[in-house]
Design a protein around this motif. Structure first.
Motif, PDB file in Angstrom:
ATOM      1  N   VAL A   1       0.835  -1.200   0.000  1.00 11.28           N
ATOM      2  CA  VAL A   1       0.000   0.000   0.000  1.00 11.28           C
ATOM      3  C   VAL A   1       0.872   1.254   0.000  1.00 11.28           C
ATOM      4  N   GLY A   2       1.984   1.217   0.704  1.00  5.71           N
ATOM      5  CA  GLY A   2       2.865   2.377   0.759  1.00  5.71           C
ATOM      6  C   GLY A   2       3.522   2.713  -0.564  1.00  5.71           C
ATOM      7  N   SER A   3       3.683   1.720  -1.422  1.00  4.24           N
ATOM      8  CA  SER A   3       4.388   1.954  -2.687  1.00  4.24           C
ATOM      9  C   SER A   3       3.460   2.024  -3.902  1.00  4.24           C
ATOM     10  N   PHE A   4       2.239   1.517  -3.783  1.00  2.00           N
ATOM     11  CA  PHE A   4       1.334   1.477  -4.942  1.00  2.00           C
ATOM     12  C   PHE A   4       0.913   2.881  -5.350  1.00  2.00           C
ATOM     13  N   GLN A   5       1.060   3.185  -6.628  1.00  2.00           N
ATOM     14  CA  GLN A   5       0.754   4.516  -7.133  1.00  2.00           C
ATOM     15  C   GLN A   5      -0.673   4.571  -7.672  1.00  2.00           C
ATOM     16  N   GLY A   6      -1.588   4.470  -6.761  1.00  6.28           N
ATOM     17  CA  GLY A   6      -3.006   4.503  -7.085  1.00  6.28           C
ATOM     18  C   GLY A   6      -3.784   4.418  -5.788  1.00  6.28           C
ATOM     19  N   GLN A   7      -5.106   4.298  -5.893  1.00  5.80           N
ATOM     20  CA  GLN A   7      -5.918   4.190  -4.689  1.00  5.80           C
ATOM     21  C   GLN A   7      -6.058   2.728  -4.272  1.00  5.80           C
ATOM     22  N   THR A   8      -6.160   2.519  -2.968  1.00  6.57           N
ATOM     23  CA  THR A   8      -6.356   1.181  -2.426  1.00  6.57           C
ATOM     24  C   THR A   8      -7.729   1.128  -1.787  1.00  6.57           C
ATOM     25  N   TRP A   9      -8.578   0.225  -2.279  1.00  4.85           N
ATOM     26  CA  TRP A   9      -9.941   0.091  -1.782  1.00  4.85           C
ATOM     27  C   TRP A   9     -10.114  -1.271  -1.128  1.00  4.85           C
ATOM     28  N   ALA A  10     -10.744  -1.268   0.041  1.00  2.95           N
ATOM     29  CA  ALA A  10     -11.012  -2.502   0.764  1.00  2.95           C
ATOM     30  C   ALA A  10     -12.462  -2.901   0.574  1.00  2.95           C
TER      31      ALA A  10
ATOM     32  N   ALA B   1      -6.560  -3.308  11.247  1.00  3.19           N
ATOM     33  CA  ALA B   1      -5.274  -2.806  10.757  1.00  3.19           C
ATOM     34  C   ALA B   1      -5.239  -2.817   9.230  1.00  3.19           C
ATOM     35  N   GLU B   2      -5.746  -3.882   8.631  1.00  2.00           N
ATOM     36  CA  GLU B   2      -5.775  -3.991   7.165  1.00  2.00           C
ATOM     37  C   GLU B   2      -6.732  -2.971   6.572  1.00  2.00           C
ATOM     38  N   LEU B   3      -7.902  -2.818   7.187  1.00  4.26           N
ATOM     39  CA  LEU B   3      -8.858  -1.812   6.711  1.00  4.26           C
ATOM     40  C   LEU B   3      -8.273  -0.407   6.821  1.00  4.26           C
ATOM     41  N   GLY B   4      -7.487  -0.190   7.868  1.00  4.20           N
ATOM     42  CA  GLY B   4      -6.904   1.126   8.079  1.00  4.20           C
ATOM     43  C   GLY B   4      -5.892   1.529   7.019  1.00  4.20           C
ATOM     44  N   LEU B   5      -5.369   0.554   6.287  1.00  3.62           N
ATOM     45  CA  LEU B   5      -4.417   0.855   5.227  1.00  3.62           C
ATOM     46  C   LEU B   5      -5.108   1.351   3.949  1.00  3.62           C
ATOM     47  N   ALA B   6      -6.389   1.076   3.821  1.00  3.92           N
ATOM     48  CA  ALA B   6      -7.110   1.391   2.588  1.00  3.92           C
ATOM     49  C   ALA B   6      -7.542   2.856   2.552  1.00  3.92           C
ATOM     50  N   ASP B   7      -7.652   3.404   1.342  1.00  4.15           N
ATOM     51  CA  ASP B   7      -8.161   4.763   1.162  1.00  4.15           C
ATOM     52  C   ASP B   7      -9.674   4.818   1.344  1.00  4.15           C
TER      53      ASP B   7
END
Length: 293
Positions: free
Chosen positions: A204-213, A248-254
């Motif tokens: 998630v820290g390196s992906f150049q886009g949005q992260t959706w859970a 914790a995993e949900l918290g990483l998502a945009d």
């Protein structure tokens, strides 16, 4: 075309039969030998086509499945000649360094993980190394601690069908080379890269886009989501069957995104939800593609 000579095997207790059958068991055996089984006509066909260079693949997929390095051994029954003549012809195009044998039904069944064998079984070489997923991609499927082989295989198949760039799996996700997983992909395992043992926070820290859970309790509902948001480069996260994604995993998502339920069902199977989410993004991205002049 002249058919290449093949070996004949009719002893289900032979050492080679036992050695192949071991690949259907524990992942430790597959990891140690760096091989897995692709059973049935669809998976076998795609493995062989990749080996022969007959598929148009992305550069990253071709790096994962290099021409001439995918298939190690092929076993089939005489029935394959009748039921799958095109596949039989592909088998005979394989070079001489690939071991090929026609077997009795008893031999193939002794090797197979399936309740009833499907007339062909391929021993495939696991791609070497485990490079990190690319940072740039339009559409990605992330499998987070998913345990059911059928769900994992179906998500890989859905990602392939929706045109995703790649799939990744975090530690705790079932072995993607499990025979049940491979069968469930219906050959899609050979069509796009699948990265394993990916650290979610690093991704998630390196992906150049949005992260959706994908989250049944998400405040953003998929059918009410603006197509502009769906059009953006997106990595979807799909969680464990029983627990979903943890806090914790949900918290990483945009965004936490819910798939709407119009009937009385309490929830959706994770692979069904994944298919809906991936296709929602894929269709929005294609609608916004500039038309060719």
């Amino acid at each position: 075309m002249t058919k290449r000579p093949v070996n004949l095997m009719d002893n289900p207790h032979a050492d080679r039969v036992k050695r192949v059958a071991q690949l259907a068991g524990r992942s430790a055996v597959r990891n140690r030998r760096q091989q897995f089984l692709a059973e049935g006509p669809q998976s076998a066909t795609e493995a062989i086509r990749v080996h022969l260079g007959l598929l148009e693949l992305s550069n990253s997929t071709r790096q994962m499945w290099p021409v001439g390095e995918t298939v190690a051994e092929v076993y089939f029954t005489r029935q394959l000649l009748v039921s799958q003549p095109a596949l039989s012809a592909l088998v005979h195009q394989l070079p001489s360094n690939v071991f090929i044998a026609e077997t009795s039904n008893e031999v193939l069944q002794a090797m197979s993980d399936a309740v009833v064998h499907q007339d062909i079984l391929v021993v495939v070489n696991i791609p070497p190394g485990n490079s990190p997923p690319p940072q740039q991609a339009a559409l990605v499927a992330g499998m987070v601690r998913i345990q059911d082989p059928g769900n994992v295989g179906t998500i890989i198949r859905a990602a392939d069908a929706s045109g995703a760039d790649y799939v990744f799996a975090t530690p705790g996700t079932v072995d993607i080379y499990n025979p049940k997983t491979v069968r469930s992909t219906a050959g899609s395992l050979f069509h796009l890269p699948v990265y394993t043992r990916v650290d979610l926070e690093s991704f998630v820290g390196s992906f150049q886009g949005q992260t959706w859970a994908a989250d049944g309790y998400g405040n953003l509902v998929l059918d009410q989501t603006d197509s502009f948001l769906l059009n953006a480069p997106t990595a979807w996260l799909f969680g464990n069957e029983g627990q979903g994604l943890n806090e914790a995993e949900l918290g990483l998502a945009d965004q936490r995104v819910a798939v709407p339920l119009y009937g009385l069902a309490e929830s959706l199977n994770v692979s069904t939800a994944a298919t809906i989410c991936l296709y929602s993004s894929a269709m929005a991205q294609r609608r916004h593609q500039p038309s060719a002049s």
